[in-house]
Design a protein around this motif. Structure first.
Motif, PDB file in Angstrom:
ATOM      1  N   ALA A 145      -5.722  13.092  -9.542  1.00  0.00           N
ATOM      2  CA  ALA A 145      -4.683  12.164  -9.081  1.00  0.00           C
ATOM      3  C   ALA A 145      -5.165  10.715  -9.081  1.00  0.00           C
ATOM      4  O   ALA A 145      -4.391   9.790  -9.371  1.00  0.00           O
ATOM      5  N   HIS A 146      -6.437  10.499  -8.760  1.00  0.00           N
ATOM      6  CA  HIS A 146      -6.965   9.138  -8.685  1.00  0.00           C
ATOM      7  C   HIS A 146      -6.929   8.422 -10.040  1.00  0.00           C
ATOM      8  O   HIS A 146      -6.950   7.186 -10.083  1.00  0.00           O
ATOM      9  N   VAL A 178      -0.879   8.902  -1.844  1.00  0.00           N
ATOM     10  CA  VAL A 178      -2.049   9.727  -2.123  1.00  0.00           C
ATOM     11  C   VAL A 178      -2.805   9.946  -0.819  1.00  0.00           C
ATOM     12  O   VAL A 178      -3.165   8.991  -0.127  1.00  0.00           O
ATOM     13  N   THR A 195      -0.562  14.702  -2.520  1.00  0.00           N
ATOM     14  CA  THR A 195       0.350  13.571  -2.675  1.00  0.00           C
ATOM     15  C   THR A 195       1.632  13.885  -1.915  1.00  0.00           C
ATOM     16  O   THR A 195       1.938  15.054  -1.645  1.00  0.00           O
TER      17      THR A 195
END
Length: 394
Positions: A145-146, A178, A195
């Protein structure tokens, strides 16, 4: 923005990936300490074209077959299992994005080397509104996700009339919160955080019924004749995932044999571990398991690629067997890593020894709900016994 590109061969892609491995190995400890993949590693993979493998050619991508995915993920996995896992995860939502309308794809793929994370868990709720839906909820285990610009989400759409419907949508990461909650024992470096969305409006053209995605029935006109985008999701996802496991097993093997020449077996008469019959039995057993895992991984990839090339319909048996092959790879890779880890002695548990990282990472994958060996074996056994699958995820 529509581009054209000279598509490299599998061998050319693998050669580029091999050049990244020293960087990936160098950053492996940093990855674990910081619970995400180092940006230098992400950039190295981007430079090698790893994030283009499932992108349409018209956007500068490669539209690579799944055998290429297996081989690339395996190569990356020998350096760092978490990095390979993240690369593999990106390929799956990228493929999903190619089922959406073409103008939506134009927006998504306008970012060079775009990275799309995602989930199949319907852990959010949505309601219909004019022009789209409004979503509230949270999703866990969002690997990479980052480093992503977009996320594929799944939500349950509850309308005033009719049954609730599972829907899949494309959402910019900038629209999501996030939550940095990834504190784990394995796959620590994948950054698989959660998230969340709060009263998030998603336009209707970025929403598909999950049934369309599971069966590969997209609405993209441009991809309608492209073989790789016309297949059920689960076989595609299964073939996209198994290479990372092969890589972890091969990485553990390399770590074991690198230390072997200097090792003895403490409190025994063996001044060289390499001379002990026990060692011979262990490494032979582990090597055969890696060979078996490779067989199942390549058989799975060959099936997915052959069905795509033939534009053939999938039978239920083929779809279930694809998951069985994935489960076999996961189980065999874990068994091989465990043999090498057990044979590595007490000194192997130090954090600077990569074999302990491979052991933790492969164990974490074995706990994944869709990849769990027992779950996949049971599903295949149901079919062999004349029963229908008890899940939509085939």
């Amino acid at each position: 923005m529509v581009l054209t590109t000279d598509v490299p061969t599998r061998e050319q892609i693998l050669a580029r990936v091999q050049e990244t491995l020293p960087t990936l190995r160098k950053n492996a400890d940093w990855n674990e300490e910081n619970r995400r993949v180092h940006e230098e590693s992400i950039e190295a993979l981007a430079e090698a074209g790893v994030f283009k493998l499932r992108t349409p050619i018209r956007y500068g991508g490669y539209e690579s077959d799944t055998r290429t995915l297996v081989d690339v993920a395996s190569a990356i996995g020998t350096a760092d299992g978490s990095t390979s896992w993240v690369a593999s995860v990106f390929w799956i939502p990228t493929w999903m994005a190619c089922l959406f309308p073409d103008h939506v794809q134009d927006e998504v793929f306008s970012t060079p080397d775009v990275r799309i994370c995602g989930t199949l868990s319907p852990t959010a709720m949505a309601v219909p509104v004019d022009g789209g839906i409004v979503v509230n909820g949270k999703w866990g285990f969002i690997s990479g996700a980052h480093h992503s610009q977009w996320q594929v989400i799944v939500t349950v759409l509850v309308a005033p009339e009719g049954e609730p419907q599972p829907m899949m949508a494309l959402v910019p990461m900038s629209d999501l919160q996030v939550i940095d909650d990834w504190h784990t024992s394995g796959l620590k470096a994948t950054g698989s955080v959660s998230t969340a969305a709060q009263d998030l409006f998603i336009p209707a053209d970025r929403v598909l019924h999950i049934g369309q995605v599971l069966t590969g029935l997209g609405v993209s006109a441009a991809n309608a004749t492209s073989a790789i985008y016309n297949a059920p999701l689960l076989p595609v996802a299964s073939a996209s995932s198994v290479g990372a496991l092969l890589g972890m097993a091969r990485g553990a093997r390399a770590a074991f044999f690198e230390r072997l020449p200097e090792r003895k077996i403490t409190y025994t008469g063996y001044t060289s571990q390499a001379e002990a019959p026990l060692t011979h039995l262990q490494v032979a057993d582990a090597e055969m398991k890696i060979d078996e895992a490779e067989f199942h991984a390549h058989r799975l990839a060959s099936l997915v690629d052959a069905k795509a090339a033939e534009a053939a319909q999938w039978t239920m048996e083929q779809r279930v067997k694809a998951r069985a092959d994935m489960g076999a790879v996961v189980r065999l890779a874990k068994e091989a890593v465990e043999i090498y880890a057990s044979a590595s002695g007490g000194s192997s548990i130090y954090s600077h020894q990569p074999i302990q990282r491979f052991a933790r990472d492969v164990q974490a994958v074995n706990l994944h709900a869709l990849m769990h060996p027992n779950t996949n074996a049971e599903l295949y056994g149901r079919l062999l016994c004349g029963l229908q699958p008890n899940t939509l995820y085939v």
